[in-house]
Every structure is written in structure tokens, then in C-alpha cells.
Design a protein around this motif. Sequence first.
Motif, PDB file in Angstrom:
ATOM      1  N   GLN A 108       0.850  -1.187   0.000  1.00  0.00           N
ATOM      2  CA  GLN A 108       0.000   0.000   0.000  1.00  0.00           C
ATOM      3  C   GLN A 108       0.894   1.249   0.000  1.00  0.00           C
ATOM      4  N   GLU A 122       0.364   4.452  -0.093  1.00  0.00           N
ATOM      5  CA  GLU A 122       0.008   5.552   0.796  1.00  0.00           C
ATOM      6  C   GLU A 122       0.364   5.257   2.245  1.00  0.00           C
ATOM      7  N   GLU A 123       0.398   3.983   2.622  1.00  0.00           N
ATOM      8  CA  GLU A 123       0.757   3.595   3.980  1.00  0.00           C
ATOM      9  C   GLU A 123       2.223   3.204   4.104  1.00  0.00           C
TER      10      GLU A 123
END
Length: 372
Positions: A185, A187-188
Motif C-alpha cells: 500500500q 500511501e501507507e
Amino acid sequence: MIDPGLERWRLILGRPAAGALGEPDGEAAERDAALDWLYGRDDQLDRRDIRRREGGIGPSRLSTVDWLDGIVRLFPKETVERLQRDAVERYEINDIVTDPAVLERVEPNPALLRAVLRTKHLMDPEVLRLARRIVEAVVRDLTARLATEVRHSFAGARARRASRFKQARDFDAGRTIRANLRHYQPEEKRIHVETPYFLSRSRRHLAPWQVILLVDQSGSMLPSVIHSAVTAACLWGLPGVRTHLVAFDTEVVDLTADVSDPVELLMKTQLGGGTDIARAVRFAAQLIEQPRRTIVAIVSDFFEGGSEADLVRAVRGLVEQDTIVLGLAALDEQADPAYDRKCAQRLADVGATMGAMTPGELAAFVAERVGR
């Protein structure tokens, strides 16, 4: 009487803080006197023009026995061990480990073990008998803790195949990351692991390896001497391992016959003297039976007192015959080395692996090689 919230500061700062914080009373006064008996002898107090105590129950009225009895009653165990360590290592109050009356009272701990080994040459037979109790108690504790790590390391070599048993020690990080990269992920900035992978741990026949520990007996290496003796005892008798322990200064002494008894081994060590590492390495070379199945671990600060060129040449000879050479600037629980970096770099340049290890890390290193 001092405010309870300020009492700790009064004990830390000592007599100079009496004007601002007042004088302690009761048990706090006893703590203050016990601390002053030890730290009041620091010569920095004179250089900094800090006035020492002039009365009370200070150094002139407290014997070492009185002081030891007092600190055990007044302070928690961790503080007692720190005070005893400072007494023997910082202020060299040797009667803590050479006075029979004191030895009968002290609770064994690593600081006292180091003190006994440093001063055992000063002891008469009766005192040495009492001091041996300290050595036995601390070594027994060290051996019990390290033996657990060694057994874990030698529980079985990890085979490169999947396992349905999910144990943290067998977690296959590489395969798990590769298999779950599609779940990254951005964005994470993390991977969501859907399927973790583990390796199986199976026992296999272990071909014999030699492990030769060369241990520098110079005074600065004392913690490593202690842990080398205990490590050798824990490796002794393990399947697939033949352990040797060789101590050296300017002379070389093979202590392998006593490896199974680390207490006796430590009582035979002679700390101090010069350092001839090259001579020890040449001695180790004579013990090697199968060069490609041998680990030579040199435990030293690498301040060579003999010929550094001879040392480099001896290590190069071992490496060229495919012997694994470890240069360990520390082998103890802290693994915090102080060593001659230039000498260590020259040994690394000819193929030695240089660094510092805890005993557990060394056991894991040996187990990995033996299990191949």
C-alpha cells in the motif's frame, strides 16, 4: 528533616546540598552515610574544592563489613550491586573480596566475580575457598542462561522447505515479502501480509566441526574471558562440535581439559601480562584437523604486543586453507568492543571476519555452520 520529594536529590548531591536541602534523618541519614563512605573518597572532590564530611558515621567509623551489612538493608538489590561494583572496580576496595568476614556476607554478582579473578593471587587458601563460592554462583547462573540460548541454536538446522508449524523463530521473511508484494500500500508505505511463510526445522546428521577459542587474558578483556569460559562449557559435548579453549598473553596455555568445568578454568586464568596474538594463532593452527570444518575465534582487543606482521601472516594462512577466522573484540553480554582498529582492519583485509558478539550470537553462528 528533608521533604520526602527532595530526599533523593539530597542523597545524589551529598553534603554540599545540605545548606539548600537540609540534613537527612533516620534511615535517610544512614543511606547518606553509606553513600558517603564510598563516594566521599573520590579525589575529584578535593580538586573541585568540595568539602568532605567532618563528623557523623563517615569513613572513619564504618568498616567494610558494616558498610556491606548496611547497604543490603538500606537499598534495593540493583543498587547494592552497583555500589559493590563501584567499590571494587572504581575505588579498588579489595577487602570486599579478600577479607573472610566480608566474603561470608556478600551476595555473589558479576562485579564481585570480576574482582575475585583480579585479586585471587592475593588470597590465602582459606580466603580463596570462600571466594570460590562467588565464582561458582555467578558462573552457574551464566551457564544456565547461556545453555538455553545454545540449545535453541542447536535445536535443528532449518531446512529450506515450508512448514505448517508457525513459530516466530522459523519465520521466512524473504519468501513472505516476495509473496505479498502485490499487497503493498503506497500511501501507507507498508505491505499487508495475507500469507506468512515459515521454514521447517529438522534434525540432521552433523558432520564434526572444530571450534577453537583463543582468549586474550589481558586485564581489559576480563568480561570476555569469563564469557568465553562459559561459552566453551556450553558448546562442550554438543553433537558435531569439538571445542578447544586456549588462553594467551605472551605465553599460550591450552585449557581444553578443563572446559567442562568453567569454575576451575577461570580459577586457573592468569590476568595481565603482555599480548602475543600471533603466537596463539600459530598454536591454534597446530590443533586443526580439517581446515574447512574449523572455526578459530580470536577474542582479543588486538593490541598486538608481538609482531603484527606475523599475526597478519598467520591469519592469512588459516584463511587460505578455508578455515573460518573470527576476530572478536568482545564476547560478552554487552558486546561493546574497545580495540585496535588498524590491526583489526589488517586482519579483515586478509579474510578474517571482525566484530563483536554476545555468547548467544556466537553459538548461533557456530550452529549455522555445523548444520550445513
